[in-house]
Each structure stands twice: as C-alpha cells, then as structure tokens.
Design a protein around this motif. Structure first.
Motif, PDB file in Angstrom:
ATOM      1  N   THR A   2       0.713  -1.051  -0.156  1.00 46.05           N
ATOM      2  CA  THR A   2      -0.122   0.068   0.022  1.00 46.05           C
ATOM      3  C   THR A   2       0.980   1.293   0.002  1.00 46.05           C
ATOM      4  O   THR A   2       1.898   1.397   0.664  1.00 46.05           O
ATOM      5  N   LYS A   3       0.570   1.986  -1.059  1.00 45.57           N
ATOM      6  CA  LYS A   3       1.379   3.501  -1.030  1.00 45.57           C
ATOM      7  C   LYS A   3       0.789   4.278   0.143  1.00 45.57           C
ATOM      8  O   LYS A   3      -0.396   4.515   0.492  1.00 45.57           O
ATOM      9  N   THR A   4       1.842   4.768   0.874  1.00 51.94           N
ATOM     10  CA  THR A   4       1.499   5.507   2.238  1.00 51.94           C
ATOM     11  C   THR A   4       1.849   7.147   2.098  1.00 51.94           C
ATOM     12  O   THR A   4       2.938   7.520   1.602  1.00 51.94           O
ATOM     13  N   ARG A  46       8.058   9.527   0.318  1.00 46.72           N
ATOM     14  CA  ARG A  46       6.608   9.523   0.549  1.00 46.72           C
ATOM     15  C   ARG A  46       6.094  10.906   0.339  1.00 46.72           C
ATOM     16  O   ARG A  46       6.847  11.931   0.448  1.00 46.72           O
ATOM     17  N   GLN A 115      -2.425   9.991  -6.984  1.00 48.00           N
ATOM     18  CA  GLN A 115      -1.112   9.450  -6.641  1.00 48.00           C
ATOM     19  C   GLN A 115      -0.985   7.994  -6.209  1.00 48.00           C
ATOM     20  O   GLN A 115      -0.112   7.411  -5.842  1.00 48.00           O
ATOM     21  N   VAL A 117      -2.485   6.692  -3.603  1.00 39.44           N
ATOM     22  CA  VAL A 117      -2.125   6.408  -2.092  1.00 39.44           C
ATOM     23  C   VAL A 117      -3.223   5.622  -1.564  1.00 39.44           C
ATOM     24  O   VAL A 117      -4.738   5.935  -1.888  1.00 39.44           O
TER      25      VAL A 117
END
Length: 185
Positions: A2-4, A46, A115, A117
C-alpha cells in the motif's frame, strides 16, 4: 504494498508558538515526533501533506459561530511554526483548509487518489478536533487510516484520549511514532 502518505495537521504558530492565539502548554510536546515522521517520509520518497488552517480577514466564516476568529491568512498565527510547512523537498505539498477536516472542500482526496495512495498516516494538532475530523473523512474517502497517538495532542486530554479510542475502534489504527516510522520506511 500500500502506498502511504503522511498528513501533518496544523503545525502552525497559532497552536505551537508560545505567543499563539490558541497555544496550550503541552502543544509543543509533539514537535520532535512530528519532525521525525516528516524526515522519514521525505527520506523515503513519501508524499507529505502539510495542512494549514487559514481564514480570510474581513469575510464571514462559519467556524466563527463556534470558535473565536483564528489563523487569519497573512498573519503570524496562520504561518507554519518554525521548521514546519513545505520545505521544498520533492513530494511535499500544502493544503489549506477552512474547516476542521483537511478533506472537506479541499482537493486532498482527489490528489491522494491520483497518486495511488491507499494509506494515510496522520499527525499534528489537535487530536479531538482537526485530527479526528480528518481521520473521519479519510475513512469516508476509503483510505486506510493510521493516527500517530504520540505525535498528536490537545488541550483537552480527556477528549484526546476518547478521540484516539474512537479512531482505533471505528476508523483505523492508532500507533506510536516507532511503528509509524516503519510504515513510512
């Protein structure tokens, strides 16, 4: 994976500077942990969202019905506290809000979705107001919500505790700075 993204709420003079209009004794206790989170997020590419509460001078604002006028654009109180706000690092943005939630009537959800996220790590002030409202709206927009309990606080400790309990039970997860640093690595 998972993108944070890291969302940093209202690290402004109003709340943190000793002369701030909404300063409270324990406010600055979050400063080292929030700085550590920003540094880790930047070091690992990030997205860091610096949220600022700002209101227009001379215009009606619905929040004025519940709170004294605060964080007036262009004034000392509306400025980021020393060492906070976008530093120019790649991946840092600023979102200006006029309500408690960083998502309400801003482009934050749109931007984060564009993005890719999926998880937001939230820190800053105040736990029971802007952090709580932002967490609620992040959940409503489908983001995995993580609040860093020792990187947020309030002048109403009992409300901060209750808010963290609610967030952990209903909206996401409350972690300490160490665990959040791992998520941002």
């Amino acid at each position: 994976m998972t993108k944070t993204a890291l969302i940093v709420i209202d690290m402004q003079n109003s709340f943190l500077h000793p002369d701030g209009e909404n300063a409270y004794p324990d406010a600055q206790s979050v400063v080292p942990n929030v700085r550590a989170l920003i540094e880790k997020a930047n070091a690992n590419g990030r997205i860091v969202v610096h949220v600022a509460d700002r209101h227009r001078e001379g215009f009606e604002d619905f929040e004025d019905k519940r709170l004294p006028r605060h964080c007036v654009t262009g004034g000392f109180n509306a400025e980021f506290f020393e060492g906070f706000g976008p530093s120019g690092a790649v991946g840092e943005i600023e979102i200006v809000k006029r309500r408690f939630s960083a998502f309400f009537a801003t482009e934050l959800a749109l931007f984060l979705n564009e993005q890719g996220v999926g998880r937001v790590v939230i820190c800053g002030v105040k736990t029971n107001v802007c952090v709580r409202a932002t967490s609620q709206d992040a959940f409503a927009h489908g983001f995995e919500v993580v609040v860093v309990g020792d990187a947020t606080n309030s002048n109403r400790e009992h409300l901060a505790r209750a808010s963290l309990e609610d967030i952990d039970r209903y909206l996401g997860k409350v972690v300490d700075t160490g665990e959040a640093l791992e998520m941002l690595a």
